[in-house]
Design an enzyme around this catalytic site. Structure first.
Site, short mmCIF file in Angstrom:
data_model
loop_
_atom_site.label_atom_id
_atom_site.label_comp_id
_atom_site.label_asym_id
_atom_site.label_seq_id
_atom_site.Cartn_x
_atom_site.Cartn_y
_atom_site.Cartn_z
N ARG A 169 11.58 -67.36 72.75
CA ARG A 169 13.03 -67.22 72.66
C ARG A 169 13.67 -68.33 73.50
O ARG A 169 13.00 -68.99 74.28
CB ARG A 169 13.45 -65.84 73.18
N SER B 118 16.25 -67.97 75.71
CA SER B 118 16.89 -67.60 76.97
C SER B 118 16.18 -68.33 78.10
O SER B 118 15.01 -68.71 77.98
CB SER B 118 16.81 -66.09 77.19
N THR C 176 24.75 -51.95 84.66
CA THR C 176 23.42 -51.98 84.06
C THR C 176 23.56 -51.43 82.66
O THR C 176 24.46 -50.64 82.39
CB THR C 176 22.38 -51.14 84.84
N LEU D 281 19.33 -47.28 80.47
CA LEU D 281 19.46 -45.83 80.69
C LEU D 281 18.49 -45.37 81.76
O LEU D 281 18.75 -44.40 82.48
CB LEU D 281 19.21 -45.08 79.38
N ARG D 282 17.37 -46.04 81.88
CA ARG D 282 16.39 -45.72 82.92
C ARG D 282 16.98 -45.95 84.31
O ARG D 282 16.88 -45.08 85.20
CB ARG D 282 15.15 -46.61 82.72
N ASN E 247 21.88 -62.27 79.32
CA ASN E 247 20.74 -62.77 80.07
C ASN E 247 21.07 -62.80 81.57
O ASN E 247 22.18 -62.49 81.98
CB ASN E 247 20.30 -64.13 79.52
N VAL E 248 20.07 -63.16 82.35
CA VAL E 248 20.20 -63.05 83.80
C VAL E 248 21.41 -63.83 84.32
O VAL E 248 22.20 -63.33 85.13
CB VAL E 248 18.90 -63.55 84.47
N ARG F 174 24.69 -62.06 83.56
CA ARG F 174 24.90 -60.86 84.37
C ARG F 174 25.36 -61.23 85.77
O ARG F 174 26.25 -60.59 86.33
CB ARG F 174 23.61 -60.04 84.44
N CYS G 258 12.07 -50.10 75.76
CA CYS G 258 12.80 -50.34 77.01
C CYS G 258 14.24 -49.86 76.90
O CYS G 258 15.03 -49.94 77.82
CB CYS G 258 12.60 -51.79 77.46
N1 LIG Z 1 15.07 -56.04 78.98
C1 LIG Z 1 15.32 -57.41 79.26
C2 LIG Z 1 14.31 -57.99 80.20
N2 LIG Z 1 13.05 -58.18 79.82
C3 LIG Z 1 12.34 -58.66 80.90
C4 LIG Z 1 13.22 -58.78 81.97
C5 LIG Z 1 12.89 -59.21 83.34
C6 LIG Z 1 11.57 -59.77 83.67
C7 LIG Z 1 10.36 -58.91 83.41
O1 LIG Z 1 10.39 -57.67 83.41
O2 LIG Z 1 9.30 -59.52 83.23
C8 LIG Z 1 14.48 -58.39 81.53
C9 LIG Z 1 15.74 -58.42 82.31
C10 LIG Z 1 15.99 -57.23 83.19
O3 LIG Z 1 15.54 -56.11 82.89
O4 LIG Z 1 16.70 -57.39 84.19
#
Ligand SMILES: NCc1[nH]cc(CCC(=O)O)c1CC(=O)O
Length: 313
Positions: A10, A12, A126, A129-130, A150-151, A154, A241
């Protein structure tokens, strides 16, 4: 043996970092091969602004990469294990789990040091839900607002003042050089991570035995055992997830110790289970902890979440 390898990834910044990492490791291990990246946009990337839970579907981030491998436009794909579905299409498989980065969730804030020190009514960003379920269970007086992207996006939204704090994976922040933004890494007791969080996996064609040999040294046995136990738990609960399922495995005294949690998104109920099991069967342990969660009523919580997703929330 000389060969050119193409890594589907991807676009990102985190995905590109992970692909570049695998490229560098492969080139260092095997001086005679060359590696290039094949960046592509996944359905999940196009839909980043809508709640992924609603558009549903596990594998939103991997399907395009898998198609590229099946069409021989790429040889391998590098994934965040957290986002990889349990089952692979015919002809493709997961051959490597690399050494895991910090698996914990990170608390990031420009205003507060900890969750505990936030005043009532503070806004936490966030879209997991977890994370929401575990945060609200501890602090029902906080407000959770939706946050995706993406990071970099955020962090920018936090800096713009839209949130008092955000929670995201420590691994993503560390890989992208934002470790100084981590207020603190949340202990598993405070925020049990998602299965596979922090681990990078490599998928490729099952018949490419030459590539399997090239990839073998990238496999990390410790990370592999732990992530296998976590994925088995997720699989038994049919979770990706996008659901309020947490699980985290550690190795201790020759055994695997697996903790699991299913939470009502509003935090009103957290179901937890844990068990220890032999290292030669991580899947059995994952299934056992999942079944313990189910016996305590986890399915009711998950059914309600799936129903909500299907509806017009
Ligand atoms: N769901 C998105 C995602 N997939 C992997 C990561 C972070 C890095 C990882 O877990 O390897 C993230 C971002 C986050 O949850 O903040």
């Amino acid at each position: 043996m000389s060969r050119h390898l193409r890594i589907a990834t991807r676009k990102s910044s985190l995905a590109l970092w992970q692909a570049e990492y695998v490229k560098a490791r492969l080139e260092e291990l095997h001086p005679h091969i060359t590696v290039s990246l094949v960046p592509m946009v996944s359905r999940g990337d196009k839909l980043l602004d809508s709640p992924l839970a609603k558009i549903g579907g596990k594998g939103l981030f991997v399907k395009e990469l898998e198609t590229a491998m099946m069409n021989d436009e790429a040889d391998l794909a590098v994934h965040s294990m957290k986002d990889v579905p349990m089952n692979f299409p015919d002809g493709l498989g997961l051959y490597v789990i690399c050494e895991r980065e910090d698996p914990r969730d990170a608390f990031v804030s420009n205003r507060y040091e900890t969750v505990a020190s936030m005043p009532a009514g503070s806004i936490v960003g966030t879209s997991s839900l977890r994370r929401q379920a575990q945060l609200m269970a501890r602090r029902p007086d906080l407000t959770v607002h939706f946050l995706r992207g993406n990071v970099n996006t955020r962090l920018a939204k936090l800096d713009a003042g839209e949130y008092d704090a955000i929670i995201l994976a420590a691994a993503g922040l560390m890989r992208l050089g934002f470790q100084e933004r981590i207020g603190y890494a949340m202990a598993p007791e405070e925020s049990l991570p998602a299965g596979g969080q922090g681990a990078v996996g490599i998928e490729c064609r099952t018949d490419d035995t030459e590539l399997h040999e090239l990839l073998a040294p990238l496999n990390d046995v410790d990370s592999g055992l732990r992530v296998r136990a976590e994925r088995a738990l997720n699989h038994r609960l049919n979770g990706g997830c996008q659901v309020p399922i947490a699980c985290y495995a550690e190795r201790e005294a020759g055994q695997i110790w697996l903790r699991g949690l299913v939470g009502q998104p509003d935090g009103s109920r957290l179901i937890t289970a844990e068990a220890r099991g032999p290292e030669d069967d991580p899947e059995k342990l994952g299934i056992a902890v999942a079944e313990d969660l189910l016996s305590q009523g986890a399915q009711d919580i998950l059914d309600a979440v799936y129903q909500e997703e299907g509806g017009a929330r």
